[in-house]
Design a protein around this motif. Sequence first.
Motif, PDB file in Angstrom:
ATOM      1  N   HIS A  35     -23.038  -2.212  98.310  1.00 15.36           N
ATOM      2  CA  HIS A  35     -22.251  -1.116  97.507  1.00 15.36           C
ATOM      3  C   HIS A  35     -23.461  -0.202  97.383  1.00 15.36           C
ATOM      4  N   GLU A  36     -22.851   1.222  97.500  1.00 16.50           N
ATOM      5  CA  GLU A  36     -23.464   2.476  97.171  1.00 16.50           C
ATOM      6  C   GLU A  36     -23.106   3.096  96.042  1.00 16.50           C
ATOM      7  N   LYS A  71     -13.427   8.425  91.738  1.00 14.16           N
ATOM      8  CA  LYS A  71     -14.588   8.987  92.084  1.00 14.16           C
ATOM      9  C   LYS A  71     -15.417   8.365  93.216  1.00 14.16           C
ATOM     10  N   GLY A  72     -14.403   7.263  93.725  1.00  8.82           N
ATOM     11  CA  GLY A  72     -14.856   6.717  95.156  1.00  8.82           C
ATOM     12  C   GLY A  72     -15.733   5.631  94.890  1.00  8.82           C
ATOM     13  N   CYS A  73     -15.607   4.947  93.706  1.00 11.33           N
ATOM     14  CA  CYS A  73     -16.608   3.722  93.548  1.00 11.33           C
ATOM     15  C   CYS A  73     -16.023   2.411  94.441  1.00 11.33           C
ATOM     16  N   THR A  74     -16.811   1.694  94.958  1.00  9.52           N
ATOM     17  CA  THR A  74     -16.331   0.563  95.769  1.00  9.52           C
ATOM     18  C   THR A  74     -16.742  -0.680  95.053  1.00  9.52           C
ATOM     19  N   VAL A 101      -6.748  -1.947  90.684  1.00  8.17           N
ATOM     20  CA  VAL A 101      -7.108  -1.890  92.316  1.00  8.17           C
ATOM     21  C   VAL A 101      -5.843  -2.510  92.860  1.00  8.17           C
ATOM     22  N   ARG A 102      -5.100  -3.353  92.588  1.00 10.25           N
ATOM     23  CA  ARG A 102      -3.943  -3.833  93.218  1.00 10.25           C
ATOM     24  C   ARG A 102      -2.964  -2.922  93.165  1.00 10.25           C
ATOM     25  N   ASP A 106     -11.657  -4.612  99.424  1.00  9.80           N
ATOM     26  CA  ASP A 106     -11.736  -3.159  99.033  1.00  9.80           C
ATOM     27  C   ASP A 106     -12.756  -2.961  97.939  1.00  9.80           C
ATOM     28  N   VAL A 107     -12.690  -3.582  97.245  1.00  7.30           N
ATOM     29  CA  VAL A 107     -13.455  -3.265  95.702  1.00  7.30           C
ATOM     30  C   VAL A 107     -13.900  -4.498  95.045  1.00  7.30           C
TER      31      VAL A 107
END
Length: 347
Positions: free
Chosen positions: A188-189, A249-252, A269-270, A279-280
Amino acid sequence: MVAIGSGIVTTARLSDIAAQAGVSEATVSRVLNGKAGVSATTRQTVLAALDVLGYERPTRLRQRSAGLIGLITPELSNPIFPALAQVIEQVLSRHGYTPVLCTQTPGGSTEDELVEMLVERGVAGIVFVSGLHADSTADHDRYAKLTGRQVPFVLINGYSEKIAAPFISPDDRAAMWMAVQHLVELGHEKIGLAVGQRRYVPVLRKIEGFTAAVQELLGRTPEEAEGLVHHTLFSVEGGHAAANALLDKGCTAIVCGSDMMALGAIRAVRQRGLSVPQDVSVVGFDDSPLIAFTEPPLTTIRQPVEAMATAAVDALLEEVGGNPAQRAEFMFQPELVMRGSTGANPK
């Protein structure tokens, strides 16, 4: 068979007690029947085993109360607080003290009102869990006044150098570092942090640990790291709201300040048609009871509840006994518990 209280302890139960206490069945029998030939330490070990297994102590072996100890906690809807309270009460009971549990609820008694009530009832000391001592904006003179009234106390979760008392805390900075490192190792980045209001000491420490880890492990600037922190309420609803903001914000991956927040994050998320952890990834904090049985089982940072609660009682009873404990913070190491809510970054 051995008589115990108004009932009977069978041989099978004797073996359970003996196994729990690490002694022979004969020793258990001597203790339960009040016979000589058993050391005080062994006798106490057997009685503690009875308590742990849920057996009632024989009437003649019950200690008279050594006094009342107040325990002030926040609301009990967050499972970590009743978990702490339960261990504290068990340890106090083993020492012969009677715990008096006082819970703060919205619209109910304030911490100051609960303290006044406890002092009026002649408590020997007070344990504060996540109280006003953790709020950096609160007036901490109230604790100096309590010291002036010669009421010993110990404080769990939250530290202030302005208060002269023993403090018990988990290492929040280390906890966040563990969580971020785990997620970075999974690829994760972009990792976000959902946490409570900045005025609370444990929150400040979590932010410090999180931003330091993100800067060092992912090469983010201080400003970028701070931008990945979202403040919210320590609740399911708060975690849900924070997760939506961090997902935008694009957090994974999302690290949460409590397990309840993590459950809210999973729900968010769901609701987007995504799944955890495919996915997350989501990480909680506390390792509350039953959290391992969620779907998916929650990866979380475990607070060392038993060690912290035992240390808090030990420090308080030293104070009660006239042997002042060290006026300092005792920091306990948390533990990363990896379960099913974290997985590889879906690049």
